[in-house]
Design a protein around this motif. Sequence first.
Motif, short mmCIF file in Angstrom:
data_model
loop_
_atom_site.label_atom_id
_atom_site.label_comp_id
_atom_site.label_asym_id
_atom_site.label_seq_id
_atom_site.Cartn_x
_atom_site.Cartn_y
_atom_site.Cartn_z
N GLY A 1 0.79 -1.22 0.00
CA GLY A 1 0.00 0.00 0.00
C GLY A 1 0.82 1.27 0.00
O GLY A 1 0.33 2.34 -0.37
N SER A 2 2.11 1.15 0.38
CA SER A 2 2.98 2.33 0.44
C SER A 2 3.65 2.64 -0.89
O SER A 2 4.23 3.72 -1.06
N ILE A 3 3.64 1.70 -1.83
CA ILE A 3 4.34 1.92 -3.10
C ILE A 3 3.37 1.85 -4.28
O ILE A 3 3.77 1.58 -5.41
N THR A 4 2.09 2.06 -3.99
CA THR A 4 1.08 2.02 -5.05
C THR A 4 0.18 3.25 -4.95
O THR A 4 0.03 3.85 -3.89
N SER A 5 -0.41 3.59 -6.07
CA SER A 5 -1.39 4.69 -6.06
C SER A 5 -2.81 4.15 -6.02
O SER A 5 -3.75 4.90 -5.77
N TYR A 6 -2.94 2.82 -6.24
CA TYR A 6 -4.29 2.25 -6.32
C TYR A 6 -4.20 0.74 -6.08
O TYR A 6 -3.46 0.03 -6.77
N ILE A 7 -4.92 0.25 -5.08
CA ILE A 7 -5.12 -1.18 -4.88
C ILE A 7 -6.59 -1.38 -4.59
O ILE A 7 -7.12 -0.88 -3.59
N GLN A 8 -7.27 -2.11 -5.46
CA GLN A 8 -8.72 -2.25 -5.31
C GLN A 8 -9.20 -3.48 -6.07
O GLN A 8 -8.78 -3.73 -7.21
N ARG A 9 -10.08 -4.25 -5.43
CA ARG A 9 -10.74 -5.33 -6.16
C ARG A 9 -11.79 -4.72 -7.08
O ARG A 9 -12.37 -3.67 -6.79
N GLY A 10 -12.00 -5.37 -8.23
CA GLY A 10 -13.01 -4.89 -9.15
C GLY A 10 -14.40 -5.05 -8.55
O GLY A 10 -14.55 -5.48 -7.40
N LYS A 11 -15.41 -4.72 -9.31
CA LYS A 11 -16.77 -4.89 -8.80
C LYS A 11 -17.58 -5.72 -9.79
O LYS A 11 -17.32 -5.72 -11.00
N SER A 12 -18.55 -6.45 -9.23
CA SER A 12 -19.36 -7.35 -10.05
C SER A 12 -20.40 -6.56 -10.82
O SER A 12 -21.23 -5.88 -10.23
N ALA B 1 -4.03 -7.27 0.61
CA ALA B 1 -3.16 -6.82 -0.47
C ALA B 1 -2.43 -5.54 -0.08
O ALA B 1 -1.21 -5.41 -0.27
N ILE B 2 -3.15 -4.60 0.50
CA ILE B 2 -2.54 -3.32 0.90
C ILE B 2 -1.45 -3.55 1.96
O ILE B 2 -0.39 -2.93 1.93
N GLY B 3 -1.70 -4.46 2.88
CA GLY B 3 -0.75 -4.71 3.96
C GLY B 3 0.36 -5.68 3.63
O GLY B 3 1.23 -5.93 4.47
N GLN B 4 0.37 -6.23 2.41
CA GLN B 4 1.41 -7.20 2.02
C GLN B 4 2.79 -6.56 2.07
O GLN B 4 3.03 -5.52 1.45
N VAL B 5 3.73 -7.19 2.81
CA VAL B 5 5.08 -6.64 2.88
C VAL B 5 5.82 -6.88 1.57
O VAL B 5 5.54 -7.83 0.83
N VAL B 6 6.76 -6.00 1.27
CA VAL B 6 7.56 -6.08 0.04
C VAL B 6 9.01 -5.74 0.38
O VAL B 6 9.26 -4.70 1.01
N PRO B 7 9.98 -6.57 -0.02
CA PRO B 7 11.39 -6.20 0.13
C PRO B 7 11.78 -5.30 -1.04
O PRO B 7 11.87 -5.77 -2.18
N LEU B 8 12.01 -4.03 -0.80
CA LEU B 8 12.18 -3.07 -1.88
C LEU B 8 13.65 -2.75 -2.11
O LEU B 8 14.33 -2.23 -1.23
N PRO B 9 14.17 -3.04 -3.33
CA PRO B 9 15.54 -2.65 -3.68
C PRO B 9 15.55 -1.21 -4.21
O PRO B 9 14.51 -0.63 -4.51
N PRO B 10 16.75 -0.65 -4.39
CA PRO B 10 16.85 0.61 -5.14
C PRO B 10 16.21 0.45 -6.52
O PRO B 10 16.20 -0.65 -7.09
N LEU B 11 15.69 1.55 -7.07
CA LEU B 11 14.97 1.46 -8.34
C LEU B 11 15.87 0.93 -9.45
O LEU B 11 15.43 0.09 -10.27
N ALA B 12 17.12 1.37 -9.51
CA ALA B 12 18.03 0.89 -10.55
C ALA B 12 18.24 -0.61 -10.42
O ALA B 12 18.31 -1.34 -11.43
N GLU B 13 18.34 -1.09 -9.18
CA GLU B 13 18.54 -2.53 -8.98
C GLU B 13 17.26 -3.29 -9.34
O GLU B 13 17.34 -4.42 -9.83
N GLN B 14 16.10 -2.69 -9.10
CA GLN B 14 14.85 -3.34 -9.52
C GLN B 14 14.89 -3.64 -11.01
O GLN B 14 14.51 -4.73 -11.46
N HIS B 15 15.33 -2.65 -11.79
CA HIS B 15 15.39 -2.84 -13.24
C HIS B 15 16.38 -3.95 -13.60
O HIS B 15 16.11 -4.77 -14.49
N ARG B 16 17.53 -3.98 -12.91
CA ARG B 16 18.52 -5.04 -13.19
C ARG B 16 17.97 -6.42 -12.81
O ARG B 16 18.20 -7.40 -13.53
N ILE B 17 17.26 -6.49 -11.70
CA ILE B 17 16.67 -7.76 -11.27
C ILE B 17 15.66 -8.26 -12.30
O ILE B 17 15.67 -9.44 -12.68
#
Length: 567
Positions: A93-104, A226-242
């Motif tokens: 939830g800290s690295i997103t602008s939107y987390i939402q389930r769709g609607k029926s 989903a919002i509370g799911q933890v994420v191990p966050l690398p530097p942005l440049a390293e994210q691209h390399r990964i």
Amino acid sequence: MNAALLLEHYARIADAPDAIARLRRFVLNLAVRGKLVDQDVSDEPASELLVRISAERARLVKSGEAQKSKDLADAAEDADFDLPPTWAWTRLGSITSYIQRGKSPKYAEADGVPVISQKCVQWSGLNLGAARLITRQSLEAYEKIRFLRDGDLLWNSTGTGTIGRIIRLDDPPAQLVCDSHVTVVRCLIANPEYVRVWLRSDHVYGTIEGRAAGSTNQVELTGQMAIGQVVPLPPLAEQHRIVAKVDELMALCDQLEAARAEREATRDTFTLSTLAKLNTPDPETFGQDTRFALTNLAPLTTRPDQIKQLRQIILNLAVRGKLVGQDAADEPAKDLVQRIQRPIQEIAQSLRLKVPQLPSMSDDQAPFELPVGWCWARFPELGAFGRGRSKHRPRNDPALYADGKHRMIQTGDVARSKGLIQTHTAKYNDVGLAQSRLWPAGTLCITIAANIADSGILGFSACFPDSVVGFVPAPCFENARYFEYFMRTAKADLLAFAPATAQKNINLDILMQVMIPLPPLAEQQRIVARVDELMALCDQLEASLITGGQTRSRLLEAVLHDALEPA
């Protein structure tokens, strides 16, 4: 990562069960632990990246382009492992602008626009062919923020076998939306493909999959989870390399998988061809084909189904006189049949069985041509033959079993015997025995109801009901092994006689007419010895497949574990 160790042992571990799938998971697990690519001290640390993401998020919330969110607990509280110094634990939830389930929505029958359901989210990508439709007017009820965008992650929130699947959208159609079974994750600055790597790793997907498999209730991935799911966050440049490295290694896994499939297809074709030559032998090349097959059993049979096929071929060859050589000095089988009739009558009388009068057989009834010295015969001509008996009703009357000491078997004991019956269902007392019949150890049992034409030899004296037929071979036969082996080859033909009813069965008259290819007694003994030898070899091959698979699995585990350590 100690890649050299992995490559050194790859040839041995590639055929381990699910080796490629496990290698894929291993790559993902290395990636999210910071062990797949090197860290670069000049990269902007994840802590500073989080500050930038937070500022951008505040701006988007202020302008109405992002959701407001509650304060989230410190991600370090739920950390699974240690991170490299430039990384940081955060929450989705800290690295997103939107987390939402769709609607029926209200679905339309036709002439509508697609709505993505969990069936559309496949590991291979988005399958809009599985989407249901809604009318274009229904789209007017959707807020602008719900329409999917390039880079959005679609994360299945429900469904046995589908929950936890996640894909990234590339250039989706305009006005595409999800139903309530799919969660939309819209990353902010962070690389969405790196986030997807984390969410499909064992740390997340493996946990969701395990929870779904171990529950009898519907497992659900809620929006708050989903919002509370933890994420191990690398530097942005390293994210691209990964991401680049993961793509490279997954492509390599694709190549390995394709190469393995091609290798197995080639081997299967070769095996089928070799075994087919034994099943429909060419008289001119049969000896050579047999020697080749028996010399190369291990490389030819690399799967349990191939060994099962080999067992059947061995039995087919045995009862056609093609497994051992004939000896002109052996007493012909026809003479043997004539001289055993009196002993058969004596055995039948002791079991209170009638000796039936059988019609004569004509040569044109024979299923195939026999070797010299062999003849066709039927069960009642070779031993005492008849149905079991259980006259008392109800059959489960406790009066038949109290303090029982006489073993009683059922069709299930025969079905799971693998040729030798060593289990019993119950024990009759003397009252139970009196309304049944006690068959001696060594009796060949054949089922005629429930499990049709299964066979096994009694390892002890026992009673059985009329759903089982017993055959006690004449005393000149060492045992009933040859006849049990024959029954395994004849089972498919016997099934063809079973009526097309809910519970198939064949009757005693049908079994009495079954034509048995009978070799001379001495050759029969040689056949049984050879079949026993080859079946033991098949047992060894099956055991080696199991132990080989276990060894490769253990080696794979060890190599993958060691590869986590620095080179």
